[in-house]
Motif scaffolding. Sequence first.
Motif, PDB file in Angstrom:
ATOM      1  N   ILE A 129       0.776  -1.043  -0.200  1.00 28.05           N
ATOM      2  CA  ILE A 129       0.017  -0.169   0.062  1.00 28.05           C
ATOM      3  C   ILE A 129       0.635   1.592  -0.400  1.00 28.05           C
ATOM      4  N   TRP A 181       1.496   5.456   0.719  1.00 27.99           N
ATOM      5  CA  TRP A 181       1.252   6.772   1.489  1.00 27.99           C
ATOM      6  C   TRP A 181       0.558   7.753   2.095  1.00 27.99           C
ATOM      7  N   LYS A 237       2.361  -4.446   2.759  1.00 28.30           N
ATOM      8  CA  LYS A 237       4.252  -4.027   3.774  1.00 28.30           C
ATOM      9  C   LYS A 237       3.147  -2.647   3.126  1.00 28.30           C
ATOM     10  N   GLU A 274       6.834   3.527   2.474  1.00 32.44           N
ATOM     11  CA  GLU A 274       8.390   3.145   4.084  1.00 32.44           C
ATOM     12  C   GLU A 274       8.628   4.593   4.688  1.00 32.44           C
ATOM     13  N   GLY A 334       8.627  -4.840  -0.961  1.00 31.67           N
ATOM     14  CA  GLY A 334       7.128  -4.848  -1.673  1.00 31.67           C
ATOM     15  C   GLY A 334       7.911  -5.994  -2.709  1.00 31.67           C
ATOM     16  N   PHE A 391      -2.523  -4.495  -5.038  1.00 32.22           N
ATOM     17  CA  PHE A 391      -1.574  -3.536  -4.890  1.00 32.22           C
ATOM     18  C   PHE A 391      -2.193  -2.066  -4.847  1.00 32.22           C
ATOM     19  N   GLY A 399      -0.626   2.107  -5.828  1.00 32.92           N
ATOM     20  CA  GLY A 399       0.549   3.139  -5.565  1.00 32.92           C
ATOM     21  C   GLY A 399       0.777   3.659  -7.626  1.00 32.92           C
ATOM     22  N   SER A 400       1.621   3.813  -7.654  1.00 32.43           N
ATOM     23  CA  SER A 400       2.041   3.655  -9.027  1.00 32.43           C
ATOM     24  C   SER A 400       2.032   3.694 -10.388  1.00 32.43           C
ATOM     25  N   LEU A 404      -4.399   1.983  -9.194  1.00 32.43           N
ATOM     26  CA  LEU A 404      -2.870   3.123  -9.490  1.00 32.43           C
ATOM     27  C   LEU A 404      -3.480   3.752  -9.711  1.00 32.43           C
ATOM     28  N   CYS A 417      -5.269   9.321  -5.489  1.00 34.29           N
ATOM     29  CA  CYS A 417      -5.646   8.678  -6.711  1.00 34.29           C
ATOM     30  C   CYS A 417      -6.391   9.324  -7.523  1.00 34.29           C
ATOM     31  N   GLN A 472       7.998  13.627  -2.650  1.00 31.19           N
ATOM     32  CA  GLN A 472       6.964  14.181  -3.543  1.00 31.19           C
ATOM     33  C   GLN A 472       7.236  15.419  -3.753  1.00 31.19           C
ATOM     34  N   ARG A 478       8.815  16.772  -6.675  1.00 29.31           N
ATOM     35  CA  ARG A 478       8.316  15.662  -8.290  1.00 29.31           C
ATOM     36  C   ARG A 478       6.879  17.164  -8.349  1.00 29.31           C
ATOM     37  N   GLU A 480       0.171  12.699 -13.335  1.00 29.03           N
ATOM     38  CA  GLU A 480      -0.751  12.795 -12.223  1.00 29.03           C
ATOM     39  C   GLU A 480       0.441  13.644 -11.359  1.00 29.03           C
TER      40      GLU A 480
HETATM   41  P1  NAI Z   1       4.819   4.042  -5.383  1.00 30.71           P
HETATM   42  O1  NAI Z   1       4.662   3.005  -6.232  1.00 30.71           O
HETATM   43  O2  NAI Z   1       6.862   3.860  -5.672  1.00 30.71           O
HETATM   44  O3  NAI Z   1       5.246   3.200  -3.943  1.00 30.71           O
HETATM   45  C1  NAI Z   1       3.981   2.510  -3.437  1.00 30.71           C
HETATM   46  C2  NAI Z   1       4.384   0.992  -2.831  1.00 30.71           C
HETATM   47  O4  NAI Z   1       4.364   0.204  -3.786  1.00 30.71           O
HETATM   48  C3  NAI Z   1       5.016   1.298  -1.430  1.00 30.71           C
HETATM   49  O5  NAI Z   1       5.083   0.592  -0.405  1.00 30.71           O
HETATM   50  C4  NAI Z   1       6.141   1.385  -2.353  1.00 30.71           C
HETATM   51  O6  NAI Z   1       7.685   0.565  -1.221  1.00 30.71           O
HETATM   52  C5  NAI Z   1       6.277  -0.262  -2.608  1.00 30.71           C
HETATM   53  N1  NAI Z   1       7.315  -0.652  -4.431  1.00 30.71           N
HETATM   54  C6  NAI Z   1       7.662   0.359  -4.713  1.00 30.71           C
HETATM   55  N2  NAI Z   1       8.961   0.160  -5.662  1.00 30.71           N
HETATM   56  C7  NAI Z   1       8.126  -1.430  -5.363  1.00 30.71           C
HETATM   57  C8  NAI Z   1       8.638  -2.102  -6.529  1.00 30.71           C
HETATM   58  N3  NAI Z   1       9.159  -2.597  -7.277  1.00 30.71           N
HETATM   59  N4  NAI Z   1       7.593  -3.872  -6.119  1.00 30.71           N
HETATM   60  C9  NAI Z   1       6.956  -3.948  -5.279  1.00 30.71           C
HETATM   61  N5  NAI Z   1       6.568  -2.689  -4.524  1.00 30.71           N
HETATM   62  C10 NAI Z   1       6.903  -1.651  -4.645  1.00 30.71           C
HETATM   63  O7  NAI Z   1       4.860   5.405  -4.988  1.00 30.71           O
HETATM   64  P2  NAI Z   1       5.899   6.562  -5.091  1.00 30.71           P
HETATM   65  O8  NAI Z   1       7.474   6.147  -5.637  1.00 30.71           O
HETATM   66  O9  NAI Z   1       6.000   6.760  -3.914  1.00 30.71           O
HETATM   67  O10 NAI Z   1       5.220   7.865  -5.441  1.00 30.71           O
HETATM   68  C11 NAI Z   1       5.357   8.046  -7.150  1.00 30.71           C
HETATM   69  C12 NAI Z   1       4.335   8.675  -7.306  1.00 30.71           C
HETATM   70  O11 NAI Z   1       2.843   7.807  -7.632  1.00 30.71           O
HETATM   71  C13 NAI Z   1       3.536   9.282  -6.590  1.00 30.71           C
HETATM   72  O12 NAI Z   1       3.775  10.982  -7.365  1.00 30.71           O
HETATM   73  C14 NAI Z   1       2.420   9.510  -7.173  1.00 30.71           C
HETATM   74  O13 NAI Z   1       1.489  10.219  -8.572  1.00 30.71           O
HETATM   75  C15 NAI Z   1       2.334   7.864  -7.516  1.00 30.71           C
HETATM   76  N6  NAI Z   1       1.636   7.616  -6.347  1.00 30.71           N
HETATM   77  C16 NAI Z   1      -0.281   7.066  -6.154  1.00 30.71           C
HETATM   78  C17 NAI Z   1      -0.456   6.377  -5.506  1.00 30.71           C
HETATM   79  C18 NAI Z   1      -2.014   6.270  -6.042  1.00 30.71           C
HETATM   80  O14 NAI Z   1      -2.434   6.079  -5.072  1.00 30.71           O
HETATM   81  N7  NAI Z   1      -3.040   6.208  -6.867  1.00 30.71           N
HETATM   82  C19 NAI Z   1      -0.299   6.018  -3.963  1.00 30.71           C
HETATM   83  C20 NAI Z   1       1.256   6.638  -4.189  1.00 30.71           C
HETATM   84  C21 NAI Z   1       1.608   7.415  -5.308  1.00 30.71           C
END
Ligand code: NAI
Length: 504
Positions: free
Chosen positions: A183, A185, A209, A212, A245, A259, A261-262, A284, A317, A364, A367, A414
Amino acid sequence: MPTLTEKKPQRPATRAHGRPLPELIFGDLWEFDPAPETADPKLKARYDLFIGGKFVAPSGGKYFDAINPANEQKIAEIAQANAADVDAAYAAAKKAFDTTWGKMPGRERAKYIFRIARLLQDRAREFAVAETMDGGKPIKEARDFDVPMAAAHFFYHAGWADKLDYVAPGRNVAPLGVVGQVIPWNFPLLMLAWKLAPALAMGNCIVIKPAETTSITALKLAEIFQDAGLPAGVINIVTGFGDTGAAVMGHPTAAKVAFTGSTEVGKIIMRSLAGTDKKMTMELGGKAANIVFDDAPIDQAVEGVVNGIFFNQGHVCCAGSRLLVHEPIAAMFLAKLKTRIRTLRVGDPLDKNTDIGAINSREQLKRIETLVAAGVKEGAEIFQPSCKLPTKGYYYRPTIFSGVSMSHRIAREEIFGPVLSVLTFRTLDEAVEKANNTAYGLSAGVWTDKGSRILKMSTELKAGVVWANTYNKFDPTSPFGGYKESGFGREGGRQGLLDYCKLV
Ligand code: NAI
Ligand code: MG
């Protein structure tokens, strides 16, 4: 005394629909006395992994710092899990599934889930403060949204646990086994609840997980799992970075991975799991449009647009990061928006008056700055109120870009920050075309007085959620999830449960 902070800008020349232009109010932000939330977040100096019902030190002996983004101070140390720790977590989950949780009748599982929900309510203020200190969101959001919604998700799914015969009428359902979850942050506790509650109700065991930068409320919730007497190994929490992760997502014991995240990381995970028989759900990114027609309730729409993008610093998101406004009212609407964001209070997230807290991390913030610079360079017109920002911590002013076109990066990517891109449209078809002209499809908002138009738009918009005359409204009963690059699978409601079971 009110403080004059800005020079009076030019009034927009157009007078839309013969309506008077809104009163532009300047320097009208009264200084309030600080009103900090004082509840004790009861933080430990050091948080270990939660495996097999106990807090255990990471086998590699490594810890990383949890930073309060509001003042850059270290608030705790968090264990960094390696592959061996992830293995141990899966082994504990598998054992719990085979010996306790997977065999327990749903009505018994429900009791534990209800207990978790009630214990979270009992400690709501403490959790809200911890969430704010760890992630930077305003206390009024953590207190009024994140924590009560997280409890609501546990309550709702506890109610399902003894009614699983009705999840797929005419079919029987069975749990998948052990599921792996990662998940982000932006809503640390709430995303945790979204992931855990349906999986638990269905009878699955879990390895999860947190992100971080926001691990603390997950580990505090582990204290509640202990207090609730949840059998050992049903939920295991491993903290760490992307490599941790990846180990959670790729583990052979995981029957399903979920999942949030991004989109970038979501694609990496999908590629790495292609060819395996793991079930997958992905939530995503997004680039939602808030679409305002000329017959909309204007002041309500202004509030909705502000809520849609400035809520939680735009770390959402489904944030309404694009405003599509009907041309006849565009100048008036923009003027009202600017007036409104001048009164938003940016600052100490623990202050109960704060509207916009801290950006979650230095990365962030960078970014956001990069994308805003791109917007300026590509020729969009930027507006930022001249509010004072704290000198320490990561903060960003609410920002509005007007004169944006669909080719601009700020209209396509985004930003995940408090930055709104304003575009205009003339006809309904043009609004739909522009709103759908994105790689994403998580959510959208429509503002109009006309019911038939709402129905038409909600059919035409390629988005998982379409809000009408409101924005960012959530309920555990209503499924949430995306189209296109926003992902697949649903969370919440009966549909969300279906993603955590097999039909037998
Ligand atoms: P991220 O996608 O890298 O992080 C989200 C989660 O994935 C964290 O728990 C991280 O530790 C984990 N993660 C990172 N790399 C991984 C991998 N290879 N395999 C499995 N898990 C992994 O997002 P980040 O870098 O914090 O933010 C980057 C951009 O992503 C943000 O600027 C935003 O645009 C977008 N984002 C979108 C989200 C959403 O809810 N749709 C949430 C967070 C970020
Ligand atoms: Mg990343």
